[in-house]
Each structure stands twice: as C-alpha cells, then as structure tokens.
Design a protein around this motif. Structure first.
Motif, PDB file in Angstrom:
ATOM      1  N   ILE A  57       0.844  -1.199   0.000  1.00 45.52           N
ATOM      2  CA  ILE A  57       0.000   0.000   0.000  1.00 45.52           C
ATOM      3  C   ILE A  57       0.876   1.244   0.000  1.00 45.52           C
ATOM      4  O   ILE A  57       1.641   1.482   0.941  1.00 45.52           O
ATOM      5  CB  ILE A  57      -0.943   0.010   1.225  1.00 45.52           C
ATOM      6  N   ASP A  58       0.763   2.031  -1.053  1.00 47.99           N
ATOM      7  CA  ASP A  58       1.547   3.249  -1.227  1.00 47.99           C
ATOM      8  C   ASP A  58       0.762   4.432  -0.646  1.00 47.99           C
ATOM      9  O   ASP A  58      -0.283   4.810  -1.172  1.00 47.99           O
ATOM     10  CB  ASP A  58       1.844   3.466  -2.712  1.00 47.99           C
ATOM     11  N   GLU A  59       1.281   5.013   0.442  1.00 44.61           N
ATOM     12  CA  GLU A  59       0.617   6.124   1.113  1.00 44.61           C
ATOM     13  C   GLU A  59       1.329   7.454   0.887  1.00 44.61           C
ATOM     14  O   GLU A  59       1.219   8.381   1.697  1.00 44.61           O
ATOM     15  CB  GLU A  59       0.538   5.839   2.618  1.00 44.61           C
ATOM     16  N   THR A  60       2.037   7.559  -0.239  1.00 48.92           N
ATOM     17  CA  THR A  60       2.837   8.756  -0.512  1.00 48.92           C
ATOM     18  C   THR A  60       2.014  10.036  -0.453  1.00 48.92           C
ATOM     19  O   THR A  60       2.498  11.086  -0.005  1.00 48.92           O
ATOM     20  CB  THR A  60       3.515   8.615  -1.891  1.00 48.92           C
ATOM     21  N   TRP A  61       0.758   9.985  -0.924  1.00 46.10           N
ATOM     22  CA  TRP A  61      -0.079  11.187  -0.969  1.00 46.10           C
ATOM     23  C   TRP A  61      -1.084  11.250   0.186  1.00 46.10           C
ATOM     24  O   TRP A  61      -1.947  12.132   0.218  1.00 46.10           O
ATOM     25  CB  TRP A  61      -0.853  11.224  -2.286  1.00 46.10           C
ATOM     26  N   ALA A  62      -1.001  10.333   1.158  1.00 46.23           N
ATOM     27  CA  ALA A  62      -2.061  10.174   2.151  1.00 46.23           C
ATOM     28  C   ALA A  62      -2.315  11.418   2.998  1.00 46.23           C
ATOM     29  O   ALA A  62      -3.429  11.635   3.465  1.00 46.23           O
ATOM     30  CB  ALA A  62      -1.743   8.984   3.052  1.00 46.23           C
ATOM     31  N   GLU A  63      -1.296  12.237   3.228  1.00 48.65           N
ATOM     32  CA  GLU A  63      -1.441  13.390   4.115  1.00 48.65           C
ATOM     33  C   GLU A  63      -1.840  14.661   3.387  1.00 48.65           C
ATOM     34  O   GLU A  63      -1.824  15.744   3.978  1.00 48.65           O
ATOM     35  CB  GLU A  63      -0.121  13.630   4.867  1.00 48.65           C
ATOM     36  N   LEU A  64      -2.199  14.558   2.098  1.00 53.74           N
ATOM     37  CA  LEU A  64      -2.369  15.768   1.291  1.00 53.74           C
ATOM     38  C   LEU A  64      -3.810  15.984   0.841  1.00 53.74           C
ATOM     39  O   LEU A  64      -4.101  16.194  -0.331  1.00 53.74           O
ATOM     40  CB  LEU A  64      -1.422  15.724   0.089  1.00 53.74           C
ATOM     41  N   ALA A  65      -4.729  15.961   1.798  1.00 56.38           N
ATOM     42  CA  ALA A  65      -6.103  16.381   1.513  1.00 56.38           C
ATOM     43  C   ALA A  65      -6.148  17.905   1.443  1.00 56.38           C
ATOM     44  O   ALA A  65      -5.507  18.591   2.244  1.00 56.38           O
ATOM     45  CB  ALA A  65      -7.046  15.870   2.583  1.00 56.38           C
ATOM     46  N   MET A  66      -6.905  18.430   0.495  1.00 62.22           N
ATOM     47  CA  MET A  66      -7.058  19.880   0.357  1.00 62.22           C
ATOM     48  C   MET A  66      -8.431  20.353   0.809  1.00 62.22           C
ATOM     49  O   MET A  66      -8.600  21.487   1.243  1.00 62.22           O
ATOM     50  CB  MET A  66      -6.843  20.291  -1.106  1.00 62.22           C
ATOM     51  N   ASP A  67      -9.429  19.500   0.672  1.00 61.25           N
ATOM     52  CA  ASP A  67     -10.799  19.824   1.052  1.00 61.25           C
ATOM     53  C   ASP A  67     -11.226  18.864   2.162  1.00 61.25           C
ATOM     54  O   ASP A  67     -10.511  17.920   2.511  1.00 61.25           O
ATOM     55  CB  ASP A  67     -11.740  19.688  -0.150  1.00 61.25           C
ATOM     56  N   GLU A  68     -12.406  19.095   2.689  1.00 61.50           N
ATOM     57  CA  GLU A  68     -12.952  18.163   3.674  1.00 61.50           C
ATOM     58  C   GLU A  68     -13.248  16.830   2.997  1.00 61.50           C
ATOM     59  O   GLU A  68     -13.922  16.777   1.976  1.00 61.50           O
ATOM     60  CB  GLU A  68     -14.240  18.739   4.274  1.00 61.50           C
ATOM     61  N   VAL A  69     -12.707  15.768   3.549  1.00 64.95           N
ATOM     62  CA  VAL A  69     -12.930  14.431   3.002  1.00 64.95           C
ATOM     63  C   VAL A  69     -13.350  13.507   4.126  1.00 64.95           C
ATOM     64  O   VAL A  69     -13.051  13.756   5.302  1.00 64.95           O
ATOM     65  CB  VAL A  69     -11.651  13.871   2.327  1.00 64.95           C
ATOM     66  N   PRO A  70     -14.072  12.424   3.804  1.00 67.29           N
ATOM     67  CA  PRO A  70     -14.439  11.470   4.850  1.00 67.29           C
ATOM     68  C   PRO A  70     -13.183  10.911   5.519  1.00 67.29           C
ATOM     69  O   PRO A  70     -12.182  10.651   4.864  1.00 67.29           O
ATOM     70  CB  PRO A  70     -15.185  10.373   4.072  1.00 67.29           C
ATOM     71  N   ARG A  71     -13.236  10.754   6.806  1.00 69.12           N
ATOM     72  CA  ARG A  71     -12.097  10.197   7.535  1.00 69.12           C
ATOM     73  C   ARG A  71     -11.922   8.735   7.147  1.00 69.12           C
ATOM     74  O   ARG A  71     -12.874   7.955   7.176  1.00 69.12           O
ATOM     75  CB  ARG A  71     -12.320  10.330   9.035  1.00 69.12           C
ATOM     76  N   THR A  72     -10.717   8.374   6.774  1.00 69.97           N
ATOM     77  CA  THR A  72     -10.440   6.987   6.393  1.00 69.97           C
ATOM     78  C   THR A  72      -9.309   6.442   7.264  1.00 69.97           C
ATOM     79  O   THR A  72      -8.410   7.170   7.675  1.00 69.97           O
ATOM     80  CB  THR A  72     -10.034   6.874   4.913  1.00 69.97           C
ATOM     81  N   ALA A  73      -9.371   5.154   7.517  1.00 68.59           N
ATOM     82  CA  ALA A  73      -8.328   4.489   8.288  1.00 68.59           C
ATOM     83  C   ALA A  73      -7.226   4.032   7.356  1.00 68.59           C
ATOM     84  O   ALA A  73      -7.441   3.815   6.155  1.00 68.59           O
ATOM     85  CB  ALA A  73      -8.913   3.291   9.033  1.00 68.59           C
ATOM     86  N   ALA A  74      -6.018   3.883   7.907  1.00 67.04           N
ATOM     87  CA  ALA A  74      -4.938   3.292   7.127  1.00 67.04           C
ATOM     88  C   ALA A  74      -5.340   1.875   6.726  1.00 67.04           C
ATOM     89  O   ALA A  74      -6.024   1.172   7.472  1.00 67.04           O
ATOM     90  CB  ALA A  74      -3.658   3.264   7.949  1.00 67.04           C
ATOM     91  N   MET A  75      -4.941   1.461   5.530  1.00 63.97           N
ATOM     92  CA  MET A  75      -5.323   0.140   5.021  1.00 63.97           C
ATOM     93  C   MET A  75      -4.914  -0.962   6.009  1.00 63.97           C
ATOM     94  O   MET A  75      -5.627  -1.943   6.200  1.00 63.97           O
ATOM     95  CB  MET A  75      -4.649  -0.077   3.668  1.00 63.97           C
TER      96      MET A  75
END
Length: 476
Positions: free
Chosen positions: A275-293
């Motif tokens: 699981i590639d989480e390279t972009w995981a910390e880069l939300a710009m808008d409000e998004v549903p909270r998701t758990a790490a895979m």
C-alpha cells in the motif's frame, strides 16, 4: 565588476539559427553557459545593442532574451549599471526555472513533485546541529535512526494504527521501498496486480523482477470491488500494489468499506498488499475520515510505504516501510546489496520536520489548493471540451481528452514549450491513450501559462524544430 564583451559571448554561444522563437533559444543557451560555469556569476553582460550587432539579430530579440533571463533569475540589472549574471534562489521565486523548466527549456508538467516547503531550511539548519551527536558512530543504520523511526511510528499511531518503532524501516525514498519489498517477496513469473492507471515506476520495478503484471481498471470515482476481487482470485496474485489515498494519477480516495473488503479478499486469496501512502497526508478539502489500510489487517499481509517527498520535499530522499518487526529486519538485510543505510543528515532533517507536521500539512494544503483551482480554471477557459473530476487531495488531474491521443498531443506540446505525461505512461501495454495527467504542484502562474501553451499546441500541432534530449526528471 568583471565584464564580457559581445565578441566573447558570441564565441561561447552555440544556438541553432533556425530555432523559433530565437530569443528563447538564445536565453536557454546563455542560461546553460551560466549554469555550467563557462560564464561566471557576477559578470557584467554586454549591452543589448552590442550583442545584437555581433550576433546579427535584432535588438528586440536580445532584449527579449535578457528579459527572460531576468525573469528566471539568471540576470540582475539596475538602471544605469547594465546587466550582470546571477543564479536564482531555488527556494523563493515562483517562476524559478529550477522548479518549473527543465534542461530543454520546457515547463515540467510531466512531473508531480512540489517544491520544498518553507519549513525545510530551518529544519536543515537545526539538523546540522544534531549531527555531532551521531558522528561518533559509523553512520550506518540499516533500519534507520531510532529517533526518526519513533516519529514515523507515532504518526501511524495518531492515525489510529498502533505502531512500534521496530515495525518501521527507513528507506532512501518510497521508490527504494517499493524496490526492496518486491525484490524480497516477488519472483520470476509471479502475478502482481496494479491499478490502471497507476504510478509508472512501480510497474517498472515489478517488470524488473520478472513479475506478470495484472492490471485492474479504476476511474476517478474509485475502485470496483468485484474487479479487484476477481483479479486476485483468477490470477493467484502474489502481490497487489495499490494507492488508496489520492491515487496517482486519478486522485481517487478509497472508502473504509472498500479497504476492509479488499484486505479480506487478499486474506482469502493469500495476496500480499503493498500500500503506497505517498499522498495520504495531502487532503485539500474536507474528506471522509479513512483508516490506514493496515488497520483492517489481521494476519500481517498489508505492507505500507510512505515518503517525505510530497509533504516536505523530494530532494530529501527519505521514505519508509511499515510492516511486522520481523519483515522489517529482513528488508534491512536485503538492502545491504543496494545502499546499506539512508543518509544520516536527511533523516535528521525529516525528524525535525515531524515536529511541525500539522503546520507543514496546512501550508501544503493551502498552496496545492490554490494551484489546483488555477489549473481547473485555466482548463475550463482554454480547453472546455476536456472532462475531469476535481480531486479533493493529492497533486494531479486525470483528464479525458475529447478527441485524438495523448501521445501526439505531448509531442506537439513539446514544440510549444511544455513537457506532458500522456496516459499510456500510467498503464500497461499502451492503454489509456485517451487520457492525460496534469499535476497541480507548480505555482498557479506556471500552470496558467502551461495550459495556454497546451491549447495552442492542440490547435496548431508541432511548430518549429523538435526539442532535443530527454528529461532526466522522473515521472512522480
């Protein structure tokens, strides 16, 4: 101040007389001489009129070339004092060519790497002060500095995934992490599932190890669970490489229900999930909270990888693997044939940057949102026929073209000053020709200029001599 005559400059220059526009070719040649050290910094350049006469071109041409060099930071000037050579500050100017233009003078819209965060320089200064505490040792730690591993593990725990430092392996970038994991766990002929489209260098690694690539189509709306599940069962996949957090290039975000279901199917199919989480910390808008895979993992088959490159800066070349403590140790042994350990100073810098994690994420979110909105506005103005979904995170737009192919468009755009990443780069066997990836990691004005050039290329096709050479900057 030293000075160079027009004759001396002309003798150094090697400019194709047929290049159009000529002023751009002239500016590029002078810039190359400055960067190569053949024209020193802080040397006064000849007057525009004198250089024009020597080169036998119009004064307007030389004026335009000088103006471009000033804009890019390679010339300084003051009224009555002429112009002198300089080098740009790579951390400040938004139109800096070190950030937006490659060695061919083309805007780099094929690469989704953002410039460094403003927090980088203070962190580097502080990290240098930390070095003496480590200098008494060998400097080689195959697992990574304990302090950095603690910070990475703590961040996973903050995300709701309890993690110990022993579960973290620090790598020399996320690409190194992919390479290490696949080299240890994927063998010749093993089926490896990848999304289509996906990060192209992951496909490169899988092919390098002789894997059989099994593509699974996704869209901007996300993943179809039945297609992923069927691919696992029917192929007997050894591994599946997935990017559930703002997939590169589509920007799609996987919801928790799909994450749980895919992990469950992987358990039944005995498939390892990378699981590639390279972009995981880069939300710009409000998004549903998701758990790490990995939060849905019950039998240690989910391996997560992350990187400092998108949140802080790609030049740091620090990534990591989160897995079991036993597998982390095996990977550390495996790396001895590659690089032994990651650089100490860069690890210390990233450890310092974790101290300002929230502030950095807010800064990056703000700048990416501004660039995304500018890119969307420019596309809707100049290319309204193209269709795309506006992602709420990540760094790229995945665009469906209304006609023609992305590869010939990229060829034409190169003639107009823009390097593009056509859809087939992100697929397997030439698929995705009807798509184009555009990153919004450049400053807004660069993106606006780039879209105008793309629109011109689409209307006119190739014009003038084709650019020579290939960019060495990876398609990230």
């Amino acid at each position: 101040m030293r000075h160079l005559t027009a004759t001396q400059i002309a003798r150094l220059l090697d400019v194709d007389r047929t290049a159009r526009p000529y002023y751009r070719a002239l500016a590029q040649a002078v810039r190359g001489l400055i960067r190569d050290g053949q024209i020193p910094v802080h040397v006064r350049m000849p007057a525009e009129r004198h250089l024009a006469e020597t080169l036998q071109v119009s004064r307007t041409t030389v004026t335009a070339a000088y103006d471009q060099l000033r804009e890019q930071g390679y010339l300084g000037s003051r009224q009555g004092s002429g112009s002198w050579t300089s080098l740009p500050d790579p951390a400040t100017t938004s139109d800096n060519p070190w950030l937006s233009v490659d060695d061919d003078g083309l805007l780099q819209l094929h690469c989704a790497a953002p410039p460094a965060t403003s927090r980088l320089q203070p962190a580097m200064v502080a990290a240098v002060e930390d070095v003496p505490r480590y200098a008494m040792g060998t400097g080689y730690d195959p697992m990574g500095l304990p302090h950095l591993r603690e910070r990475i593990a703590a961040r996973y725990t903050e995300r709701g995934l309890a993690t110990r430092p022993e579960q973290i392996l620090v790598t020399t970038g996320s690409q190194h992490a992919i390479q290490l994991v696949m080299s240890l766990l994927v063998g010749q002929g093993d089926p490896v599932i990848v999304e289509s489209p996906t990060y192209p260098h992951a496909i490169d690694v899988a092919r390098q190890h002789g894997a059989r690539i099994v593509p699974v189509g996704i869209s901007q709306e996300g993943w179809q669970l039945d297609l992923v599940s069927a691919a696992m069962r029917q192929s007997g996949a050894r591994m599946a490489y997935l990017m559930p957090d703002f997939n590169n290039p589509t920007g799609a975000l996987m919801d928790d229900a799909t994450r749980a279901a895919i992990v469950g199917e992987a358990r039944r199919s005995d498939t390892i999930l990378l699981i590639d989480e390279t972009w995981a910390e880069l939300a710009m808008d409000e998004v549903p909270r998701t758990a790490a895979m990995a939060a849905f993992d019950t039998d240690s088959r989910v391996i997560s990888i992350g990187s400092a490159s998108k949140l802080w800066w790609g030049g740091l070349r620090i990534g990591w693997v989160r897995t079991t403590a036993a597998l982390a140790r095996r990977l550390a042994v495996q790396r001895s044939a590659v690089d032994i350990a990651s650089p100490v100073l860069e690890q210390l810098v990233v450890a310092r940057l974790f101290d300002e994690f929230a502030q950095t994420r807010a800064e990056r979110s703000r700048t990416l949102r501004a660039s995304r909105d500018a890119l969307v506005a420019a596309l809707r103005e100049h290319l309204p026929e193209w269709s795309f979904s506006v992602p709420r995170g990540g760094g790229t737009l995945w665009i469906r073209l209304d006609r023609g192919g992305a590869t010939p468009l990229a060829e034409a755009a190169a003639h107009h000053g823009v390097r593009l990443a056509p859809g087939p780069w992100f697929g397997v066997d030439g698929a995705l020709e009807g798509y184009l990836r555009l990153p919004f990691t450049q400053p807004p004005q660069v993106l606006a200029e780039g879209v105008a050039k793309i629109a011109e290329a689409r209307r006119r096709g190739p014009v003038g001599p084709r650019p020579t050479g290939a960019s060495l900057i990876p398609t990230v």
